[in-house]
Design an enzyme around this catalytic site. Structure first.
Site, mmCIF file in Angstrom:
data_model
loop_
_atom_site.group_PDB
_atom_site.id
_atom_site.type_symbol
_atom_site.label_atom_id
_atom_site.label_comp_id
_atom_site.label_asym_id
_atom_site.label_seq_id
_atom_site.Cartn_x
_atom_site.Cartn_y
_atom_site.Cartn_z
ATOM 1 C CD GLN C 229 -2.602 -1.222 2.642
ATOM 2 O OE1 GLN C 229 -2.660 -2.253 3.297
ATOM 3 N NE2 GLN C 229 -3.213 -0.118 3.044
ATOM 4 N NE ARG C 376 -12.589 0.066 5.330
ATOM 5 C CZ ARG C 376 -13.288 -0.411 4.312
ATOM 6 N NH1 ARG C 376 -13.511 -1.705 4.229
ATOM 7 N NH2 ARG C 376 -13.744 0.392 3.378
ATOM 8 C CB CYS C 377 -7.086 0.792 12.959
ATOM 9 S SG CYS C 377 -5.352 1.218 12.714
ATOM 10 C CD GLU C 747 -8.590 3.641 7.877
ATOM 11 O OE1 GLU C 747 -8.370 4.754 8.367
ATOM 12 O OE2 GLU C 747 -7.745 2.728 7.807
#
Lengths: 291, 174, 802
Positions: C229, C376-377, C747
């Site tokens: 990513q 997704r934090c 997120e």
């Protein structure tokens, strides 16, 4: 993810398959759907020397009810056919309730009921269903054909009584003496999960009187568990709230669950009780009487 | 697959037995020589170079590898390549014709039924079997039929819409 | 710069695929055809395959490794062990959190699944065969599976490889005003306390991690295709670790099948494949299997909370206090801004007007894979907001107040922005009360409460759960945010060709977020070039400008801003070209979407395409030809979307199974570039929220065996279980400092969603007085809570009969 090496044969007749198994050595396995065996081989928990694939053997992909009322499921009858079966929907409620709950739709397209019984996974659903129905397995080998009751078929986790050159060719559910009712309830956390708890109930009634009861449990012991005391609590009388409670309690007592990441032993026992109660409370005879 | 080994030592590479198989894939007839242990998904991806069929797990759960074998949606990672002998395989690459996308492909684009795209080929193949058998599925039918295919990105809601879109289009095309 | 104004020939922004257009995705064209280009789809000539041998034990000394039989397998080219790596100083590597991590184990294995050796062979089947023949002798050591065990007296020191590491503590960190908070608690009418464990989860995108390392001896260049990513961060890390100069490293992230933070860290597999390629001078492909991915790659969460709210009886929150324990696994390897050991956990309570607070956070080593910041934090904001909304739920009950009202009276008011939180954040804008109103109306709040009462009389348990939050997205400004010392800006490079088509490259890297579609929409908005005329590329460090990658919902806030700024630079030059073409001075030129025109004679104008042509064929004297720009954007602040999630459930009192009746999501993320894609992101996050709340987690038994290390045990919901979602976008508060007014969104639903589900179930069983059931709220846990009227913990080790 990658199986170890093995030899592979895909015979076109049962006799050829049996001969291959007979000559194939210690470590040969029969493959039908492969939906249990291939995953084990990919993880290298199973590494057979020889795979005898019976998918090309004709005449095994059937399920039918014979004139005497017995149900016959051939070795290559896929779960999906049973899920779609109008026959099961009409006449075999416990089977019909279980079929959609096997694995997931894609696995059901390949996997077979007979294969599942032979695989003898302690958490297999069909094992409880066929046990509750008093079913048997017909095996064919070098010495001919024999019929083995499901209750006697499994000797331990992933172990059955078939000889090294025997192939299970069909499962048979005996004809009902009365009207069939029952169901299968499975507590799974999601589609495709193994059962935390599964309960198969198969009743036969004559009028309102229960003349036969089969109850078998999935996932609450090291193997499929029969609940004969629970069955006895139902037979010989109409279903009643008291009888249902007695059967549910006896079934819960017959369970031998372990506490693990799926829940406490106490919870699993409670779920056996709950499921037995729910299935019996929803069966036709009681529904009629409750009106 | 036929493999050529570098001869790194004096030891014999050994005889790796292979089976010869014949099958049809996306309408084309093929012959292959494969080791029995080769998974169908690897035959498709590496042997045939059709990389639209993806591999997402190693326990037969995720369904990213779903293809049609004789019109039935199966997980190609849980079938041996040798078992394809004599059968017809359809992969995502076989959905479109030379000139047109399949309504499922159009539907997934119209209804935003994909994000990372990794589960999408498998979803479409499973949906294809559904639509072949049930031209007017309900949302429940779709969710049930796709319950063997995992998606992490979309939450499934748009996937359901995509399949409904495709079903509508197929019905209106007659 | 002005927006499209009242000129008569402004293009229709929606038609050309500008902001607000639900433009169909460009990426889809290849994905629906099965012609995506994921790492495992790539084949290079002469490519070899690598498989990893992993430790079966959680904690053990390595007595010996005998790989001789593996070398003998025909088709094997190389067997790597820790000792071999050590001779090249590669047995250990630095992590993104200034710790070290084993590449291949040398002295000990420190978690089940740790990499011990790897085999490179002609094909992965052979590599696997050879792995099986590697003989490793282990001497087991006691395994530590939670912080309590890690901190106990006499606990074995896991990181005995480090100097000055006498115990298993990684860090102690605190933020806020301790004295002020203590005073507020002393003055409180009531203190509401909640303790819980946010369990370990794993991002588990469907595609696993992998790399193809290709070292070319004749060019001395290393090219690595990999699932990353953040390809530029990888290039920097590889330059550091492999001692290859930066310009001779090319990282290419092709299509990525989901990231969710799992594909940010540097994994041992990548390093081994790189070394193997250098040694063998052939491409080496490593694609892990799902079991390897689940057991060894960057997990998420695993934080324990002891939280307290100081309350006034009228419902006002006076102070918040949190003590957290984070279980980091065997190495501290998180990718997070280096200044913050516990990520942005201290963004907690940002939506509420809380005057003072204090957080103390401790991190410990355990015998598990490294990680914690992922999935997704938003850098531990999932923990921050889960803790917050679970504490809010408990506090409302303690006060005897309505859940919605309690939140409303504590919300930061619309006119109170920018707002300084008790932990130093500056929230930028919002209309929190309005969002809550939309949510309550959508779920039919009053009716539901009445329904709930009716149902209770019939023995049915209905429940409603609310979760409201604002979170910081778009890390981040250079004053405070860096990873490994590199500031967290992002970038865009835009080149307009002579026919007015364009190519845009950014430092972000989409893994499904649709950047190829949405970035073009920003350019369309700024320049009036139809989005379909703009090609977007990301992921190749040789061509993309430097960026810190896509995670923590930072791309729209940072890279998106860079795209806008780059577009504006192009427009500024185009304005000069327009003036030249129109033969007026620049001051007389106005802009409307797609066109410059003479202010006093609006019919006289030139399109942006004509300006582009002029840049190559008709420049004014002294002007450099071409029409392009690059922009590096250092965001002044984070962006602060707001969300209100409301879930209703029914709980089966006999089985503990719960079903979702309704799931309402009200998201205010400012300007939405592509509403369809925004909704897709929200739904994806909601699914993950549902998954974590209902079934998905990893845990450990007392021996350190991981439960949830394959897809049979790590449960992702299918289309059958996953509920439907009702999304709302009525409230839109633009971000005051973002060039196009957008805020992050990817997120939010994973951050705010879980508490809504959990609060709903807790509400349904509210009569029992149970305060907490740890996620996932599995049927057996819910049943146990109801039966025994007690809290249920899910913390490891797994309970067994023994």
């Amino acid at each position: 993810m990658y199986p170890s090496r093995f030899r592979y044969e895909a015979p076109r007749s049962l006799d050829a398959a049996i001969a291959l198994l007979r000559d194939g050595g210690e470590d040969a396995k029969v493959m039908a759907g492969g939906q249990s065996l291939v995953p084990l081989m990919k993880l290298r928990f199973a590494s057979p020397d020889l795979i005898v694939d019976i998918n090309n053997v004709p005449g095994l992909a059937y399920h039918r009810q014979d004139p005497d009322g017995s149900l016959h499921v051939g070795a290559l009858c896929r779960h999906a056919e049973l899920e779609r079966s109008a026959l099961l929907g009409r006449a075999h409620p416990t089977m019909a309730a279980a079929a959609p709950l096997i694995a997931d739709p894609l696995v059901r397209n390949r996997g077979t009921l007979v294969g599942s019984l032979c695989h003898a996974d302690p958490q297999g659903d069909w094992a409880s269903v066929t046990m509750a129905l008093g079913g048997s397995i017909v095996a064919q080998g070098p010495a001919g054909r024999r019929t083995i009751p499901v209750a006697d078929f499994v000797t331990g986790p992933f172990q059955n009584v078939l000889g090294p050159a025997e192939i299970a060719v069909e499962a048979v559910i005996p004809a009902a003496q009365g009207t069939r009712s029952g169901g299968y309830l499975k507590l799974e956390r999601r589609v495709g999960d193994f059962a935390t708890v599964g309960v198969a109930v198969a009743l036969e009634t004559s009028g309102t009187v229960v003349i036969r009861a089969g109850i078998a449990l999935t996932g609450v012991g090291g193997s499929t568990i029969a609940a004969p005391e629970a069955e006895r609590a139902l037979v010989g009388q109409p279903l009643s709230a008291d009888a249902i409670e007695e059967a549910a309690t006896a079934a819960a007592a017959a369970a031998r669950p372990k506490t693990d990441h799926r829940g406490s032993a106490e919870y699993k026992r409670h779920m056996v009780h709950t499921f037995v109660t729910r299935i019996l409370s929803r069966t036709e005879p009681l529904a009629e009487r409750a009106a | 697959m036929t493999t050529v080994y570098d001869d790194l030592s004096d030891a014999e590479a050994g005889d790796v037995p292979v089976n010869r198989i014949r099958f049809t894939i996306n309408g084309k007839k093929k012959v292959a020589e494969v080791e029995p242990r080769l998974l169908l998904s690897h035959l498709i991806r590496r042997g045939l170079g059709l990389t639209g069929t993806h591999m997402g797990c190693d326990t037969t759960n995720c369904g990213a590898c779903t293809v049609l074998v004789d019109g039935r949606a199966i997980k190609s990672c849980t079938m041996l390549a040798v078992q394809a002998d004599g059968h017809e395989i359809t992969t995502v690459e076989g959905l479109a014709t030379a000139s047109e996308l399949h309504p499922l492909q159009e539907g997934f684009k119209q209804e935003h039924g994909l994000q990372c795209g990794f589960c999408t080929p498998g979803m479409m193949m499973a949906a294809k079997q559904l639509l072949d058998e049930n031209p007017a599925p309900t949302e429940e039918d779709i969710r049930w039929a796709l319950s063997g295919n995992l998606c992490r990105c979309t939450g499934y809601q748009n996937i359901v819409k995509s399949v409904l879109w495709a079903a509508d289009k197929l019905r209106s095309e007659g | 710069m002005s927006q499209a104004t009242t000129g008569s020939r402004a293009l229709d922004e929606i038609k050309i695929g500008g902001l607000g257009a639900s433009r169909k995705r460009v990426e889809d064209n290849r994905f629906i055809r099965g012609t995506g280009n994921y790492t495992d789809d790539i084949t290079l000539p002469g490519m070899l395959h690598m498989e990893i041998l992993r430790s079966p034990l959680a904690h053990a000394r390595i007595v010996s490794i005998d790989a001789s039989k593996a070398w003998e397998v025909p088709g094997v080219h190389l067997v790597l062990t820790g000792d071999m790596m050590a001779t090249r100083n590669l047995a250990w590597m630095p992590t993104l959190s200034y710790d070290t991590q084993a590449v291949l184990a040398t002295d000990k294995v420190r978690f089940q699944g740790q990499e011990v050796a790897c085999v490179i062979a002609d094909d992965p089947y052979i590599a696997k065969d050879a792995c099986e023949l590697i003989d490793v002798e282990y001497e087991p050591l006691p395994a530590i599976v939670n912080p309590q065990q890690a901190l106990a007296d006499g606990a074995p020191v896991i990181r005995d490889d480090k100097e000055n590491q006498p115990d298993n503590v990684i860090y102690n960190w605190e933020v806020g005003d301790r004295e002020g908070t203590d005073r507020a608690f002393e003055q409180a009418d009531r203190i509401s306390r909640l303790q819980l464990h946010y369990p370990r989860s794993h991002p588990s995108p469907i595609e696993c991690c992998g790399s193809i390392a290709d070292f070319n001896r004749s060019t001395s260049k290393l090219t690595v295709y990999m699932t990353s990513q953040a390809p530029h961060i990888i290039r920097a890390a590889v330059a550091l670790v492999a001692e290859i100069p930066e310009h001779m490293i090319r990282i290419i992230s092709p299509d990525i099948g989901g990231g969710f933070g799992n594909k940010v860290p540097v994994y041992p597999g990548y390093v081994c494949s790189i070394l193997a390629s250098i040694l063998l001078e052939r491409p080496v492909k490593w694609i892990e299997d799902k079991s390897g991915n689940l057991i060894s790659t960057g997990f998420a969460r695993d934080v324990y909370l002891d939280g307290e709210l100081a309350l006034r009886d009228d419902g006002k929150i006076l102070a918040v206090r949190m003590r957290t324990e984070a279980d980091h696994g065997a190495f501290f390897a998180d990718a997070q801004p280096s200044k913050f050991k516990i990520g942005l956990l201290h963004s907690t309570f940002a939506a509420y007007d809380v005057p003072v607070g204090h957080i103390m956070a401790r991190g410990t080593y355990t015998n598990k894979a490294p990680g914690g910041v992922a999935y997704r934090c938003s850098f531990r904001v999932t923990e921050a907001m889960y803790f917050q909304e679970r504490m809010m739920h408990a506090a409302a009950i303690d006060l005897g107040m309505d859940q919605a009202e309690f939140r409303r009276i504590n919300f930061v008011r619309d006119d109170d922005f920018p707002h300084r939180t008790p932990f130093g954040f500056l929230t930028d804008s919002g209309q929190y009360g309005e969002c809550l109103d939309v949510g309550l109306k959508a779920v039919g709040y009053e009716d539901f409460l009445a329904q709930k009462e009716e149902a209770r009389k019939n023995g049915r348990l209905l429940g409603l759960g609310i979760s409201t939050m604002t979170e910081p997205l778009g890390a981040g400004n250079s004053r405070e945010y860096d990873i490994l010392g590199i500031k967290m800006f992002d970038s865009a490079e835009l080149r307009v060709h002579m026919t007015g088509k364009a190519i845009l490259r950014t430092g972000a890297k989409s893994q499904g977020q649709g950047h190829e579609t949405t970035w073009a929409q920003i350019v369309a908005h700024e320049l009036g070039i139809p989005a379909e005329d703009i090609v977007v590329e990301e992921g190749d460090t040789d061509t993309a400008p430097f960026g810190m990658g896509t995670y923590a919902s930072r791309s729209t806030p940072v890279a998106g801003a860079a795209v806008a700024m780059a577009s504006r630079k192009v427009r500024a030059k185009a304005r000069k070209l327009a003036a030249h073409l129109l033969e007026v001075s620049e001051e007389d030129v106005d802009w409307e979407l797609g066109r410059f025109y003479v202010r006093s004679a609006p019919d006289r104008g030139v399109t942006i395409q004509e300006c582009a042509m002029a840049a190559y064929s008709n420049m004014p004297d002294g002007m450099e030809p071409g029409l392009e720009s690059v922009s590096y954007y250092d965001p002044p602040n984070l962006t602060w979307p707001f969300a209100c999630y409301i879930v209703t459930v029914e709980v089966d009192p006999q089985t503990g199974v719960w079903d979702v009746l309704n799931m309402i999501a009200v998201d205010d993320c400012g300007v939405r570039i592509n509403p369809m894609i925004v909704e897709g992101q929200i739904m994806g996050g909601l699914t993950e929220a549902y998954a974590m709340a209902n079934m998905q987690f990893q845990t450990y038994d007392a021996d350190g065996n991981c439960v949830g290390a394959n897809y049979m045990d790590y449960l992702l919901p299918t289309s059958w279980e996953t509920p439907g979602f009702e999304l709302h976008s009525e409230i839109m508060t633009p971000c005051p400092h973002h060039p196009i007014g957008a805020k992050g969104i990817g997120e939010c639903a994973a951050v705010g969603g879980p508490a809504a589900f959990v609060n709903a179930v807790m509400d349904a069983i509210g009569d029992t007085g149970v305060r907490n059931i740890d996620m996932p709220l599995l049927p057996d846990r819910v049943w146990e809570a109801m039966k025994y009227r007690r809290d249920v913990s899910g913390a490891p080790p797994v309970r067994t009969d023994d």
